[in-house]
Design a protein around this motif. Structure first.
Motif, PDB file in Angstrom:
ATOM      1  N   TRP A  59       0.601  -1.235  -0.085  1.00  0.00           N
ATOM      2  CA  TRP A  59       0.116  -0.276  -0.078  1.00  0.00           C
ATOM      3  C   TRP A  59       1.100   1.016  -0.355  1.00  0.00           C
ATOM      4  O   TRP A  59       0.495   2.745   0.141  1.00  0.00           O
ATOM      5  CB  TRP A  59      -0.993   0.255   1.098  1.00  0.00           C
ATOM      6  CG  TRP A  59      -0.167  -0.735   2.623  1.00  0.00           C
ATOM      7  CD1 TRP A  59       0.235   0.146   3.440  1.00  0.00           C
ATOM      8  CD2 TRP A  59      -0.428  -1.671   3.183  1.00  0.00           C
ATOM      9  NE1 TRP A  59       0.171  -0.258   4.420  1.00  0.00           N
ATOM     10  CE2 TRP A  59      -0.123  -1.622   4.158  1.00  0.00           C
ATOM     11  CE3 TRP A  59      -1.385  -2.812   2.692  1.00  0.00           C
ATOM     12  CZ2 TRP A  59      -0.523  -3.045   5.166  1.00  0.00           C
ATOM     13  CZ3 TRP A  59      -1.340  -4.035   2.905  1.00  0.00           C
ATOM     14  CH2 TRP A  59      -0.596  -3.898   4.546  1.00  0.00           C
ATOM     15  N   ASP A  60       2.325   0.900  -0.695  1.00  0.00           N
ATOM     16  CA  ASP A  60       3.318   2.752  -0.328  1.00  0.00           C
ATOM     17  C   ASP A  60       2.616   3.161  -1.924  1.00  0.00           C
ATOM     18  O   ASP A  60       1.590   2.530  -2.684  1.00  0.00           O
ATOM     19  CB  ASP A  60       4.326   1.811  -0.772  1.00  0.00           C
ATOM     20  CG  ASP A  60       5.565   2.819  -0.408  1.00  0.00           C
ATOM     21  OD1 ASP A  60       4.951   3.753  -0.283  1.00  0.00           O
ATOM     22  OD2 ASP A  60       6.625   2.738  -0.546  1.00  0.00           O
ATOM     23  N   LEU A  61       3.062   4.084  -1.887  1.00  0.00           N
ATOM     24  CA  LEU A  61       3.123   4.636  -3.995  1.00  0.00           C
ATOM     25  C   LEU A  61       3.319   3.553  -4.634  1.00  0.00           C
ATOM     26  O   LEU A  61       4.221   3.081  -4.842  1.00  0.00           O
ATOM     27  CB  LEU A  61       3.520   6.305  -4.008  1.00  0.00           C
ATOM     28  CG  LEU A  61       3.017   7.125  -2.856  1.00  0.00           C
ATOM     29  CD1 LEU A  61       3.310   8.212  -2.640  1.00  0.00           C
ATOM     30  CD2 LEU A  61       1.409   7.426  -3.624  1.00  0.00           C
ATOM     31  N   ALA A  62       2.105   3.917  -5.529  1.00  0.00           N
ATOM     32  CA  ALA A  62       3.352   2.937  -7.154  1.00  0.00           C
ATOM     33  C   ALA A  62       4.133   3.835  -7.670  1.00  0.00           C
ATOM     34  O   ALA A  62       4.454   4.741  -7.957  1.00  0.00           O
ATOM     35  CB  ALA A  62       1.489   2.899  -7.845  1.00  0.00           C
ATOM     36  N   THR A  63       4.852   2.986  -8.296  1.00  0.00           N
ATOM     37  CA  THR A  63       5.981   3.505  -8.770  1.00  0.00           C
ATOM     38  C   THR A  63       5.927   4.080 -10.075  1.00  0.00           C
ATOM     39  O   THR A  63       6.279   5.208 -10.711  1.00  0.00           O
ATOM     40  CB  THR A  63       7.638   2.108  -8.945  1.00  0.00           C
ATOM     41  OG1 THR A  63       6.663   1.667  -9.802  1.00  0.00           O
ATOM     42  CG2 THR A  63       7.856   2.297  -7.797  1.00  0.00           C
ATOM     43  N   GLU A  64       4.748   3.995 -10.915  1.00  0.00           N
ATOM     44  CA  GLU A  64       3.881   3.899 -11.965  1.00  0.00           C
ATOM     45  C   GLU A  64       3.098   5.346 -12.213  1.00  0.00           C
ATOM     46  O   GLU A  64       2.384   5.231 -11.736  1.00  0.00           O
ATOM     47  CB  GLU A  64       3.128   2.828 -13.056  1.00  0.00           C
ATOM     48  CG  GLU A  64       3.827   1.948 -12.697  1.00  0.00           C
ATOM     49  CD  GLU A  64       3.769   0.769 -11.982  1.00  0.00           C
ATOM     50  OE1 GLU A  64       3.707   1.344 -11.386  1.00  0.00           O
ATOM     51  OE2 GLU A  64       3.664  -0.711 -12.261  1.00  0.00           O
ATOM     52  N   PRO A  65       4.051   5.855 -13.047  1.00  0.00           N
ATOM     53  CA  PRO A  65       2.719   7.944 -12.818  1.00  0.00           C
ATOM     54  C   PRO A  65       1.468   7.474 -13.018  1.00  0.00           C
ATOM     55  O   PRO A  65       0.376   8.026 -13.103  1.00  0.00           O
ATOM     56  CB  PRO A  65       3.471   8.352 -14.026  1.00  0.00           C
ATOM     57  CG  PRO A  65       4.892   7.609 -14.165  1.00  0.00           C
ATOM     58  CD  PRO A  65       4.931   6.492 -14.242  1.00  0.00           C
ATOM     59  N   GLU A  66       1.046   6.528 -13.846  1.00  0.00           N
ATOM     60  CA  GLU A  66       0.112   6.658 -14.561  1.00  0.00           C
ATOM     61  C   GLU A  66      -1.603   5.153 -13.451  1.00  0.00           C
ATOM     62  O   GLU A  66      -1.842   6.283 -13.362  1.00  0.00           O
ATOM     63  CB  GLU A  66      -0.247   5.275 -16.085  1.00  0.00           C
ATOM     64  CG  GLU A  66       0.334   5.624 -17.043  1.00  0.00           C
ATOM     65  CD  GLU A  66       2.349   5.312 -16.716  1.00  0.00           C
ATOM     66  OE1 GLU A  66       3.264   5.638 -18.318  1.00  0.00           O
ATOM     67  OE2 GLU A  66       2.716   4.948 -16.347  1.00  0.00           O
ATOM     68  N   VAL A  67      -0.344   4.785 -12.872  1.00  0.00           N
ATOM     69  CA  VAL A  67      -1.339   4.009 -12.121  1.00  0.00           C
ATOM     70  C   VAL A  67      -1.718   5.273 -10.597  1.00  0.00           C
ATOM     71  O   VAL A  67      -2.410   4.997 -10.519  1.00  0.00           O
ATOM     72  CB  VAL A  67      -0.972   2.960 -11.000  1.00  0.00           C
ATOM     73  CG1 VAL A  67      -0.992   2.190  -9.811  1.00  0.00           C
ATOM     74  CG2 VAL A  67      -0.683   1.922 -12.102  1.00  0.00           C
ATOM     75  N   ARG A  68      -0.687   5.812 -10.435  1.00  0.00           N
ATOM     76  CA  ARG A  68      -0.797   6.727  -9.166  1.00  0.00           C
ATOM     77  C   ARG A  68      -2.064   8.015  -9.695  1.00  0.00           C
ATOM     78  O   ARG A  68      -2.558   8.642  -8.846  1.00  0.00           O
ATOM     79  CB  ARG A  68       0.588   7.675  -8.846  1.00  0.00           C
ATOM     80  CG  ARG A  68       1.782   7.618  -8.170  1.00  0.00           C
ATOM     81  CD  ARG A  68       2.536   7.444  -7.572  1.00  0.00           C
ATOM     82  NE  ARG A  68       3.240   8.276  -8.615  1.00  0.00           N
ATOM     83  CZ  ARG A  68       4.472   8.367  -9.413  1.00  0.00           C
ATOM     84  NH1 ARG A  68       4.461   7.383  -9.500  1.00  0.00           N
ATOM     85  NH2 ARG A  68       5.042   9.270 -10.103  1.00  0.00           N
ATOM     86  N   ARG A  69      -1.920   8.371 -11.395  1.00  0.00           N
ATOM     87  CA  ARG A  69      -2.969   9.244 -11.984  1.00  0.00           C
ATOM     88  C   ARG A  69      -3.979   8.547 -11.621  1.00  0.00           C
ATOM     89  O   ARG A  69      -4.880   9.183 -11.258  1.00  0.00           O
ATOM     90  CB  ARG A  69      -2.934  10.112 -12.985  1.00  0.00           C
ATOM     91  CG  ARG A  69      -3.820  10.348 -13.802  1.00  0.00           C
ATOM     92  CD  ARG A  69      -3.008  10.923 -15.207  1.00  0.00           C
ATOM     93  NE  ARG A  69      -2.739   9.826 -16.144  1.00  0.00           N
ATOM     94  CZ  ARG A  69      -1.093   9.796 -15.700  1.00  0.00           C
ATOM     95  NH1 ARG A  69      -0.222  10.628 -15.849  1.00  0.00           N
ATOM     96  NH2 ARG A  69      -0.462   8.871 -17.131  1.00  0.00           N
ATOM     97  N   HIS A  70      -4.825   7.652 -11.902  1.00  0.00           N
ATOM     98  CA  HIS A  70      -5.939   6.953 -12.192  1.00  0.00           C
ATOM     99  C   HIS A  70      -6.640   5.882 -11.391  1.00  0.00           C
ATOM    100  O   HIS A  70      -7.440   5.838 -10.643  1.00  0.00           O
ATOM    101  CB  HIS A  70      -5.957   6.140 -13.825  1.00  0.00           C
ATOM    102  CG  HIS A  70      -5.517   6.899 -14.821  1.00  0.00           C
ATOM    103  ND1 HIS A  70      -6.547   7.747 -15.279  1.00  0.00           N
ATOM    104  CD2 HIS A  70      -4.629   6.539 -15.509  1.00  0.00           C
ATOM    105  CE1 HIS A  70      -5.962   7.923 -16.880  1.00  0.00           C
ATOM    106  NE2 HIS A  70      -5.029   6.932 -16.344  1.00  0.00           N
TER     107      HIS A  70
END
Length: 156
Positions: A59-70
């Motif tokens: 449940w840490d931040l995702a590394t992929e910007p696309e995942v963090r965005r959506h």
């Protein structure tokens, strides 16, 4: 043989090399600090006291910007792996369902995972268990050193 699933203890990880192979041992060993920091949990499946599978809840931040965005704030299931000799006997399903139950208890409503495009068996497994491909096109064909992968999501 009954499968028992529980959170990994540091001492459990040494047994993973013999059961799951050195690459999977290294993966879980390298991610164990997430559990110590409260940012994830490694669940292991045991049969007769021997580890036969594992999965990482992150449940840490995702590394992929696309995942963090959506999918900001949606926890991830990573690296579900079962001893090849124990596959197709419910171990993977039990691990996945235990992971989902643990996330529900923590208040999460959705979960995501990445599935390699080169692994149709895994994709079919996740789809059969209710995971779906999100509509956002930039959550498909993501690139990793190991190849292309897609994000799948399930409601908890």
């Amino acid at each position: 043989m009954a499968v028992k699933i529980r959170a990994a203890h540091r001492d459990d990880l040494d047994g993973l090399a013999a059961s799951l192979g050195p690459a999977h041992h290294e993966f879980f060993l390298n991610r164990y600090p997430l559990q110590d920091k409260g940012l994830g949990e490694i669940l292991l499946a045991f049969e007769d006291g021997r580890p036969v599978g594992g999965v990482l809840l992150n449940w840490d931040l995702a590394t992929e910007p696309e995942v963090r965005r959506h999918l900001a704030g949606v926890p991830m299931i990573q690296h579900l792996h079962v001893d090849p000799a124990r596959r197709r006997r419910g171990v993977g399903t039990a691990l996945l369902r235990a992971a989902e139950a643990g996330l529900r208890v923590r208040g999460h409503r959705r979960v995501l995972l990445g599935v390699d495009q080169s692994n149709p068996v895994a994709r079919d497994f996740y789809l059969r268990l209710g995971y779906v491909q999100p509509a956002e096109p930039d959550l498909r064909n993501l690139q990793a050193p190991s190849g292309a992968y897609d994000i799948l999501v399930a409601e908890l």
